[in-house]
Write an enzyme that holds these catalytic residues in place. Structure first.
Site, PDB file in Angstrom:
ATOM      1  N   LYS A 105     -66.063  19.509  31.159  1.00 22.86           N
ATOM      2  CA  LYS A 105     -64.850  20.303  30.960  1.00 22.86           C
ATOM      3  C   LYS A 105     -64.955  20.974  29.610  1.00 22.86           C
ATOM      4  CE  LYS A 105     -61.039  21.313  33.130  1.00 22.86           C
ATOM      5  NZ  LYS A 105     -60.810  21.442  34.569  1.00 22.86           N
ATOM      6  N   ASP A 145     -59.779  27.385  34.253  1.00 29.86           N
ATOM      7  CA  ASP A 145     -58.772  26.323  34.326  1.00 29.86           C
ATOM      8  C   ASP A 145     -57.485  26.949  33.772  1.00 29.86           C
ATOM      9  OD1 ASP A 145     -58.332  23.361  34.925  1.00 29.86           O
ATOM     10  OD2 ASP A 145     -57.585  23.460  32.894  1.00 29.86           O
TER      11      ASP A 145
HETATM   12  P1  NAD Z   1     -52.451  28.458  35.370  1.00 25.88           P
HETATM   13  O1  NAD Z   1     -52.579  28.708  33.926  1.00 25.88           O
HETATM   14  O2  NAD Z   1     -52.782  29.559  36.302  1.00 25.88           O
HETATM   15  O3  NAD Z   1     -50.959  27.965  35.708  1.00 25.88           O
HETATM   16  C1  NAD Z   1     -50.305  26.925  35.042  1.00 25.88           C
HETATM   17  C2  NAD Z   1     -48.837  26.995  35.423  1.00 25.88           C
HETATM   18  O4  NAD Z   1     -48.154  25.877  34.872  1.00 25.88           O
HETATM   19  C3  NAD Z   1     -48.124  28.234  34.898  1.00 25.88           C
HETATM   20  O5  NAD Z   1     -47.175  28.655  35.876  1.00 25.88           O
HETATM   21  C4  NAD Z   1     -47.352  27.705  33.680  1.00 25.88           C
HETATM   22  O6  NAD Z   1     -46.216  28.477  33.376  1.00 25.88           O
HETATM   23  C5  NAD Z   1     -46.983  26.339  34.195  1.00 25.88           C
HETATM   24  N1  NAD Z   1     -46.662  25.376  33.148  1.00 25.88           N
HETATM   25  C6  NAD Z   1     -47.238  25.195  31.942  1.00 25.88           C
HETATM   26  N2  NAD Z   1     -46.615  24.216  31.272  1.00 25.88           N
HETATM   27  C7  NAD Z   1     -45.643  23.760  32.089  1.00 25.88           C
HETATM   28  C8  NAD Z   1     -44.655  22.763  31.979  1.00 25.88           C
HETATM   29  N3  NAD Z   1     -44.554  22.013  30.897  1.00 25.88           N
HETATM   30  N4  NAD Z   1     -43.841  22.580  33.024  1.00 25.88           N
HETATM   31  C9  NAD Z   1     -43.953  23.333  34.138  1.00 25.88           C
HETATM   32  N5  NAD Z   1     -44.834  24.296  34.304  1.00 25.88           N
HETATM   33  C10 NAD Z   1     -45.673  24.504  33.284  1.00 25.88           C
HETATM   34  O7  NAD Z   1     -53.339  27.150  35.670  1.00 25.88           O
HETATM   35  P2  NAD Z   1     -53.917  26.667  37.063  1.00 25.88           P
HETATM   36  O8  NAD Z   1     -55.327  27.113  37.161  1.00 25.88           O
HETATM   37  O9  NAD Z   1     -52.934  26.990  38.135  1.00 25.88           O
HETATM   38  O10 NAD Z   1     -53.977  25.084  36.829  1.00 25.88           O
HETATM   39  C11 NAD Z   1     -52.857  24.237  37.061  1.00 25.88           C
HETATM   40  C12 NAD Z   1     -53.318  22.792  37.150  1.00 25.88           C
HETATM   41  O11 NAD Z   1     -54.275  22.654  38.194  1.00 25.88           O
HETATM   42  C13 NAD Z   1     -54.011  22.238  35.906  1.00 25.88           C
HETATM   43  O12 NAD Z   1     -53.731  20.862  35.778  1.00 25.88           O
HETATM   44  C14 NAD Z   1     -55.473  22.412  36.223  1.00 25.88           C
HETATM   45  O13 NAD Z   1     -56.303  21.528  35.483  1.00 25.88           O
HETATM   46  C15 NAD Z   1     -55.456  22.067  37.691  1.00 25.88           C
HETATM   47  N6  NAD Z   1     -56.604  22.557  38.436  1.00 25.88           N
HETATM   48  C16 NAD Z   1     -56.889  23.896  38.481  1.00 25.88           C
HETATM   49  C17 NAD Z   1     -57.967  24.329  39.235  1.00 25.88           C
HETATM   50  C18 NAD Z   1     -58.275  25.794  39.409  1.00 25.88           C
HETATM   51  O14 NAD Z   1     -59.127  26.103  40.235  1.00 25.88           O
HETATM   52  N7  NAD Z   1     -57.617  26.702  38.714  1.00 25.88           N
HETATM   53  C19 NAD Z   1     -58.765  23.403  39.916  1.00 25.88           C
HETATM   54  C20 NAD Z   1     -58.432  22.050  39.852  1.00 25.88           C
HETATM   55  C21 NAD Z   1     -57.344  21.646  39.114  1.00 25.88           C
END
Ligand code: NAD
Length: 419
Positions: A105, A145
């Site tokens: 990561k 991410d």
């Molecule tokens: P992103 O940046 O696109 O979206 C994150 C979202 O969370 C945004 O809407 C933001 O406003 C919101 N957010 C941030 N802080 C917050 C809070 N305190 N309360 C509520 N909402 C909040 O990120 P993403 O890629 O959608 O990733 C989201 C999660 O999924 C993370 O934990 C990431 O590690 C996990 N993840 C992502 C992927 C991927 O392919 N993008 C894969 C596996 C896991």
């Protein structure tokens, strides 16, 4: 989120792996190998156009199953413990779904809201210059991410290719289609999670209830989860972003909201400021609203011993990484809440990243249907295996998934003769 919290998540995962490893009969050396990272790279870097140095991280956890693999996060809370926690989770995820990759990561500590596009491009390029000797198509393959996306990946692959002097699209996944991305990658995490959820609901049909869903986080993962589930006949009653939540028991038009949200930086609550049918809530309030399925899709440590007993959902699909504390896990289990753990639920992202890497290496690209069918197979196989072991040994899905993941990675480490 603070260091103490992520630190304890990390320790809890290490303890759980140790316990599973001991039960499986692995040696102390093997267990040490799968509970500690192989490499940690951290530097504080001056970035052009930014007046404070930015801390850059890469944690390469384990590569016994194949090259290191894991996303890069841009966030003000990024720190070494968080990156280690996310890297150990990546190791488990790749192991559980059966892809030939290890865990890693990365991150950069900054708030992207404070910077314009040019400055974020400079950060992306500086991250790659810092990590150049450690990444590569056969070494370590980053991906998006939180707060990083296809555009950031494009800058990164461009910078890397300039530095090494040849084309190497497979060094980064999550790229836009135009520069070697895979069809289906953008929505893969969410689609994979939905496949896992639907499989679990086949085993526990009573848990579907009225199919009402609450989703925390409306970024890449949360917004696609919403639109895919909406098309599958679920009703999305609540969603949130970092600035607050909106809730409507009759359902939200998530297709339109997602479209708007992807085109502007307007908050969800501002979008509905004058709409009285839509209730405005805090993020904490959203988590405990009436629903059948709760999907954390934002950050770590959102469901804790403080709110776990108030959760109304019968099923939790962990699309975020590490959203539930160990103490909360116990409470949810005692309350008969069925939890599909992160390293299974959100493994669709790394699975299609792996497909992208395979296509880049072959320079031969698959149709959307081929990607989707293969994703379906990986996710439903992993879900079936986890469910079956859970039934056989009376384990929760998290415990069963842990055991399967530790078994595969531990075997690979032991066969290699340990480090
Ligand atoms: P992103 O940046 O696109 O979206 C994150 C979202 O969370 C945004 O809407 C933001 O406003 C919101 N957010 C941030 N802080 C917050 C809070 N305190 N309360 C509520 N909402 C909040 O990120 P993403 O890629 O959608 O990733 C989201 C999660 O999924 C993370 O934990 C990431 O590690 C996990 N993840 C992502 C992927 C991927 O392919 N993008 C894969 C596996 C896991």
């Amino acid at each position: 989120m603070n260091n103490i919290k992520t630190d304890s998540i990390y320790k809890n995962i290490q303890d759980a792996i140790r316990k599973a490893g001991e039960n499986l009969g692995f040696s102390d050396t093997t267990i040490t190998n799968i509970t500690n990272p192989y490499n940690i790279i951290t530097e504080s870097i001056e970035v052009q156009g930014i007046d404070v140095p930015i801390d850059m991280y890469r944690v390469q956890f384990n590569n016994a199953l194949g090259p290191y693999k894991g996303g890069i996060r841009f966030h003000p809370d990024v720190n070494l413990d968080e990156v280690k926690t996310l890297a150990i989770t990546m190791m488990l995820k790749c192991s559980l779904v059966g892809i030939p990759m290890g865990g890693a990561k990365g991150g950069a500590t900054l708030n992207p809201r404070d910077y314009d596009e040019k400055q974020l491009e400079a950060v992306a390029r500086a991250w790659v210059r810092t990590m150049k000797d450690h990444i590569g198509v056969d070494k370590d393959i980053p991906a998006p991410d939180v707060n990083t996306n296809g555009q950031i990946m494009s800058y990164m692959v461009d910078e890397f290719e300039k530095l090494v002097g040849h084309s190497e699209p497979g060094v980064i996944t999550g790229k836009p289609i135009a520069i070697g991305g895979s069809l289906g990658r953008t929505q893969a995490t969410s689609q994979g999670g939905v496949y896992s959820l639907l499989k679990i609901l086949e085993y526990f049909p009573e848990k579907a209830g009225d199919k009402k869903v609450v989703i925390q986080g409306f970024g890449n993962v949360g917004s696609y989860a919403a639109t895919i589930l909406d098309k599958e006949g679920f009703t999305i009653v609540g969603i949130s972003d970092s600035r607050g939540a909106i809730y409507n028991p009759a359902g939200l038009d998530v297709q339109t909201i997602a479209e708007k949200k992807r085109q502007s930086r307007e908050s969800l609550q501002d979008m509905f400021a004058t709409n009285e049918d839509v209730i405005k809530l805090s993020n904490d309030e959203l988590l405990v609203q009436e629903c059948d399925i709760l999907i954390p899709a934002a950050l770590e440590n959102q469901i804790t011993d403080q709110n776990a007993s108030d959760i109304k959902a019968g099923v939790i699909l962990e699309l975020a990484n590490n959203p539930t504390s160990i103490a909360a896990d116990k409470i949810l289990n005692a309350n008969n809440v069925l939890l599909i753990p992160d390293f299974l639920a959100n493994a669709g992202g790394v699975t299609v990243s792996y497909f992208e890497w395979v296509q880049n290496r072959q320079q031969y690209y698959w149709t959307a249907k081929e990607v989707d069918e293969r994703l379906f197979k990986f996710m439903t196989d992993a879900t079936d295996k986890t469910y079956a072991l859970g039934q056989k040994e009376n384990l929760t899905l998290r415990e069963a998934g842990f055991k399967l993941a530790v078994e595969r990675i531990g075997k690979a480490v032991a066969l290699r003769g340990n480090k």
